[in-house]
Design an enzyme around this catalytic site. Structure first.
Site, short mmCIF file in Angstrom:
data_model
loop_
_atom_site.label_atom_id
_atom_site.label_comp_id
_atom_site.label_asym_id
_atom_site.label_seq_id
_atom_site.Cartn_x
_atom_site.Cartn_y
_atom_site.Cartn_z
N GLU A 18 0.83 -1.21 0.00
CA GLU A 18 0.00 0.00 0.00
C GLU A 18 0.86 1.26 0.00
O GLU A 18 1.75 1.43 0.82
CB GLU A 18 -0.92 -0.01 1.23
CG GLU A 18 -1.80 1.22 1.30
CD GLU A 18 -2.82 1.14 2.43
OE1 GLU A 18 -3.44 0.07 2.62
OE2 GLU A 18 -2.99 2.16 3.12
N THR A 49 -3.73 4.90 -1.42
CA THR A 49 -4.80 5.46 -0.59
C THR A 49 -5.45 6.66 -1.26
O THR A 49 -4.91 7.24 -2.21
CB THR A 49 -4.27 5.88 0.80
OG1 THR A 49 -3.31 6.90 0.61
CG2 THR A 49 -3.67 4.72 1.54
N HIS A 78 -7.84 3.02 -3.61
CA HIS A 78 -8.74 3.16 -2.48
C HIS A 78 -9.76 4.23 -2.87
O HIS A 78 -9.47 5.12 -3.68
CB HIS A 78 -7.99 3.61 -1.23
CG HIS A 78 -6.98 2.61 -0.74
ND1 HIS A 78 -6.70 2.43 0.59
CD2 HIS A 78 -6.18 1.74 -1.40
CE1 HIS A 78 -5.76 1.49 0.72
NE2 HIS A 78 -5.43 1.06 -0.48
N GLY A 109 -14.40 5.89 4.90
CA GLY A 109 -13.52 7.03 5.20
C GLY A 109 -13.75 7.55 6.60
O GLY A 109 -14.77 7.24 7.23
N ALA A 128 -19.66 1.92 3.97
CA ALA A 128 -18.93 1.28 2.87
C ALA A 128 -19.76 0.23 2.13
O ALA A 128 -19.54 0.01 0.94
CB ALA A 128 -17.64 0.67 3.41
N LYS A 169 -21.00 -5.78 3.91
CA LYS A 169 -20.08 -5.40 2.82
C LYS A 169 -19.77 -6.62 1.94
O LYS A 169 -19.64 -6.51 0.72
CB LYS A 169 -18.77 -4.83 3.39
CG LYS A 169 -18.95 -3.54 4.16
CD LYS A 169 -17.64 -2.81 4.40
CE LYS A 169 -16.91 -3.25 5.65
NZ LYS A 169 -15.85 -2.30 6.08
P1 FAD Z 1 -17.69 1.05 7.30
O1 FAD Z 1 -17.53 -0.36 6.92
O2 FAD Z 1 -18.78 1.81 6.66
O3 FAD Z 1 -17.86 1.09 8.89
C1 FAD Z 1 -17.79 2.32 9.60
C2 FAD Z 1 -18.43 2.15 10.97
O4 FAD Z 1 -19.84 2.10 10.83
C3 FAD Z 1 -18.04 0.86 11.70
O5 FAD Z 1 -18.03 1.14 13.09
C4 FAD Z 1 -19.17 -0.10 11.35
O6 FAD Z 1 -19.33 -1.10 12.33
C5 FAD Z 1 -20.36 0.85 11.28
N1 FAD Z 1 -21.35 0.45 10.25
C6 FAD Z 1 -21.09 -0.01 9.01
N2 FAD Z 1 -22.24 -0.22 8.32
C7 FAD Z 1 -23.23 0.16 9.16
C8 FAD Z 1 -24.63 0.20 9.03
N3 FAD Z 1 -25.24 -0.18 7.88
N4 FAD Z 1 -25.37 0.62 10.11
C9 FAD Z 1 -24.75 1.01 11.25
N5 FAD Z 1 -23.40 1.00 11.43
C10 FAD Z 1 -22.67 0.58 10.39
N6 FAD Z 1 -9.25 6.00 4.97
C11 FAD Z 1 -9.11 6.96 4.04
O7 FAD Z 1 -9.54 8.11 4.23
N7 FAD Z 1 -8.46 6.71 2.86
C12 FAD Z 1 -7.96 5.48 2.57
O8 FAD Z 1 -7.38 5.27 1.50
C13 FAD Z 1 -8.08 4.44 3.54
N8 FAD Z 1 -7.63 3.19 3.30
C14 FAD Z 1 -7.81 2.18 4.21
C15 FAD Z 1 -7.41 0.88 3.90
C16 FAD Z 1 -7.59 -0.16 4.82
C17 FAD Z 1 -7.15 -1.56 4.45
C18 FAD Z 1 -8.22 0.11 6.08
C19 FAD Z 1 -8.39 -1.00 7.08
C20 FAD Z 1 -8.65 1.39 6.38
C21 FAD Z 1 -8.46 2.44 5.46
N9 FAD Z 1 -8.93 3.74 5.70
C22 FAD Z 1 -8.76 4.75 4.76
C23 FAD Z 1 -9.56 4.07 6.99
C24 FAD Z 1 -11.11 3.93 6.95
O9 FAD Z 1 -11.64 4.88 6.05
C25 FAD Z 1 -11.64 4.15 8.36
O10 FAD Z 1 -11.25 3.10 9.20
C26 FAD Z 1 -13.12 4.47 8.49
O11 FAD Z 1 -13.35 4.99 9.79
C27 FAD Z 1 -14.08 3.29 8.30
O12 FAD Z 1 -14.12 2.88 7.00
P2 FAD Z 1 -14.89 1.49 6.62
O13 FAD Z 1 -14.84 1.37 5.17
O14 FAD Z 1 -14.38 0.38 7.44
O15 FAD Z 1 -16.37 1.89 7.10
#
Ligand code: FAD
Length: 292
Positions: A18, A49, A78, A109, A128, A169
């Site tokens: 990454e 990213t 990403h 995000g 997401a 997801k």
């Molecule tokens: P989600 O899967 O949407 O989850 C977010 C929160 O909401 C979690 O607590 C989940 O339990 C909860 N949730 C999910 N769906 C629901 C629902 N339907 N109802 C209620 N609650 C729900 N950030 C960046 O800005 N840029 C990047 O390029 C980037 N790359 C990353 C790459 C990896 C491999 C990882 C692990 C993280 C990365 N991040 C990046 C960080 C990421 O954006 C954050 O961790 C963010 O806070 C959560 O993203 P997510 O896609 O996991 O969110």
């Protein structure tokens, strides 16, 4: 369409690195030098990213276009839901596809700087899983990775609801899960078992970030709340010498990686932060990724 899970089947242990879009020309030059060096380890693909709040979005695709040209490997962009309407996300996807991007790491995000809660813009996406759905509804052949959290996502009510959300997801069409960084393998093993119990059967790829100095470790782990083993912190605190701290951090990451491989980790995703030295030391003599 390539399904990302193909890198993690039949004895194949996918290897991905990454990167992030640097802010300067010097940073770009050093990134490409690192990419060239990392090619010695037979990676399967590189990811880049996507800046919070849209700050570096164009750069993400610029970096990936050049990485793809140099390495002839597939690349993953990403993509987050931050500050964008669904229509803007569709436009980004079309551009990514036009420029030859193979995969998307689909994320919600983090809240923009200064804000504590994620807020979707009007016409935007909330989580997401909605982004995965949107990508799958478009005519582009992207493979999709999503994020998983061995130590539970900071905003999740509890571990079970975090898993329920992860399942959403997966059901929306993700091919693989790449995990948030972690430093205690027991957290990963527990998470992997819990995923199986929750009916999540796609490959779960551990994401590792080798620590190269104590300050960096404290900054990163406070940002994403990863736990650092006390023994590692103690050892890093023993000596302020930069080379010494680098050696200790990388040695921990290598031991962590070897233990994961022994325990049937699907593959490995390394947060290399645009530098190759730590990854080179970690991977010496390991059989991961594609044969040369
Ligand atoms: P989600 O899967 O949407 O989850 C977010 C929160 O909401 C979690 O607590 C989940 O339990 C909860 N949730 C999910 N769906 C629901 C629902 N339907 N109802 C209620 N609650 C729900 N950030 C960046 O800005 N840029 C990047 O390029 C980037 N790359 C990353 C790459 C990896 C491999 C990882 C692990 C993280 C990365 N991040 C990046 C960080 C990421 O954006 C954050 O961790 C963010 O806070 C959560 O993203 P997510 O896609 O996991 O969110």
């Amino acid at each position: 369409m390539m399904n990302l899970s193909e890198y993690y089947t039949a004895g194949r242990r996918g290897l991905s690195f990454e990167l992030f879009p640097p802010k300067t020309e010097a940073g770009l030059a050093s990134l490409y030098e690192s990419v060239d060096r990392l090619m010695a380890f037979g990676p399967d693909y590189f990811t880049c990213t996507y800046g919070a709040g849209g700050s570096t979005q164009g750069l993400t695709l610029d970096v990936l276009t050049e990485v793809r040209r140099r390495t002839e490997l597939p690349v993953a962009s990403h993509l987050t839901c931050v500050g964008a309407t669904a229509e803007e996300i569709r436009q980004f996807l079309a551009e990514a596809n036009r420029r030859g991007t193979n995969f998307i790491v689909a994320l919600r995000g983090d809240p923009p700087k200064g804000e504590t809660k994620f807020q979707a813009v009007e016409g935007g996406l909330h989580y997401a899983n909605e982004l995965v759905e949107l990508i799958r509804s478009e005519p582009h052949p992207f493979g999709i990775a999503v994020a998983g959290y061995p130590e539970v996502h900071q905003e999740a009510v509890d571990a079970q609801s975090d898993l329920d959300n992860l399942k959403r997801k997966v059901d929306a069409g993700a091919d693989i899960i790449i995990t948030q960084l972690f430093y205690q393998n027991e957290d990963f093993y527990q998470f992997r078992d819990d995923c199986v119990k929750r009916g999540i059967t796609i490959p779960i790829v551990p994401g590792l970030l080798p620590i190269t100095n104590l300050k960096q470790a404290q900054r990163i782990t406070s940002m994403c709340k990863a736990k650092l083993p006390a023994t590692l912190v103690e050892r890093l605190s023993e000596n302020e010498d930069a080379d010494w701290q680098f050696e200790i951090g990388v040695q921990h990451a290598r031991e962590q990686m070897l233990d994961l491989l022994e325990n049937e980790a699907a593959g490995m995703h390394l947060y290399v932060l645009n530098k190759s030295q730590a990854a080179e030391k970690m991977l010496e003599g390991c059989e991961l990724g594609s044969p040369a």
